[in-house]
Design an enzyme around this catalytic site. Structure first.
Site, mmCIF file in Angstrom:
data_model
loop_
_atom_site.group_PDB
_atom_site.id
_atom_site.type_symbol
_atom_site.label_atom_id
_atom_site.label_comp_id
_atom_site.label_asym_id
_atom_site.label_seq_id
_atom_site.Cartn_x
_atom_site.Cartn_y
_atom_site.Cartn_z
ATOM 1 N N ARG A 110 29.636 20.718 37.717
ATOM 2 C CA ARG A 110 30.448 21.645 38.674
ATOM 3 C C ARG A 110 30.687 21.144 39.706
ATOM 4 O O ARG A 110 31.810 21.502 40.424
ATOM 5 C CB ARG A 110 29.527 22.989 38.778
ATOM 6 C CG ARG A 110 29.416 23.810 37.253
ATOM 7 C CD ARG A 110 28.480 25.085 37.521
ATOM 8 N NE ARG A 110 26.967 24.521 37.955
ATOM 9 C CZ ARG A 110 26.078 24.100 37.250
ATOM 10 N NH1 ARG A 110 26.301 24.069 35.890
ATOM 11 N NH2 ARG A 110 24.907 23.696 37.611
ATOM 12 N N GLU B 118 30.090 0.785 37.036
ATOM 13 C CA GLU B 118 30.708 -0.414 36.253
ATOM 14 C C GLU B 118 32.196 -0.521 36.625
ATOM 15 O O GLU B 118 32.773 -1.533 36.183
ATOM 16 C CB GLU B 118 30.288 -0.343 34.743
ATOM 17 C CG GLU B 118 30.921 0.772 34.160
ATOM 18 C CD GLU B 118 29.952 2.034 34.237
ATOM 19 O OE1 GLU B 118 29.926 2.813 33.030
ATOM 20 O OE2 GLU B 118 29.172 2.458 35.166
#
Ligand code: AMP
Length: 160
Positions: free
Chosen positions: A55, A92
């Protein structure tokens, strides 16, 4: 402003789940919620909004647009925040660069473990934490105490 609903003993006994989806259904309330979250940031530079799954993505995306900042969606590991404190920041993708001014956004702070983990991840990436903003604070749990001491913290709604 109100219009969150609450669900006692969900997803486990003793947890009162605060549901923000009724607020999203009301365009004026949703708009007001985003504006009130953004207001303290007026005049401050934010490079990235780190939004916490799931959310937090909703408010984070709205705030990123409003503040003209980039959006970094941060995923929770395990998906049950009251059972895990780990977050996977999609680092990453090299989402946060050294010196970036980062605002952490979530819908709600309870124990503070989630935003604490987020704050650590920002720090590890070399970002500068500009602040933390959440729509709802469950104040009796004093989650804000787990944030780094000098970090700005803003909230719109407060429940015990
Ligand atoms: P915490 O790490 O304990 O501060 O938990 C905050 C995170 O878990 C947020 O991402 C919330 O969406 C979720 N969360 C924790 N407690 C509740 C609750 N009572 N109602 C709704 N969401 C919650």
């Amino acid at each position: 402003m109100c219009h969150t609903s609450h669900w006692p003993d969900f997803p486990s006994p003793g947890i009162v789940f605060r549901d923000i989806t009724p607020l999203l259904l009301e365009p004026q309330l949703f708009h007001q919620a985003v504006e009130r979250m953004a207001r303290p940031l007026d005049g401050r530079e934010v490079d990235k909004v780190l939004a916490i799954e799931s959310r937090g993505f909703i408010f984070g995306a709205a705030l990123a647009l409003r503040l003209r900042a980039g959006l970094v969606p941060a995923r929770k590991v395990g998906k049950l925040p009251w059972k895990t404190r780990r977050l996977d920041y999609t680092l990453e993708y090299d989402a946060i660069h050294r010196g970036d001014r980062v605002l952490i956004v979530d819908d709600l702070i309870a124990t503070g473990g989630t935003v604490q983990a987020a704050a650590r991840a920002v720090e590890e990436a070399g970002g500068a934490l500009e602040g933390v903003t959440v729509l709802i604070e469950l104040s009796e749990l004093d989650g804000r105490a787990r944030l780094p001491e000098d970090v700005d913290f803003w909230t719109v709604l407060e429940y015990p």
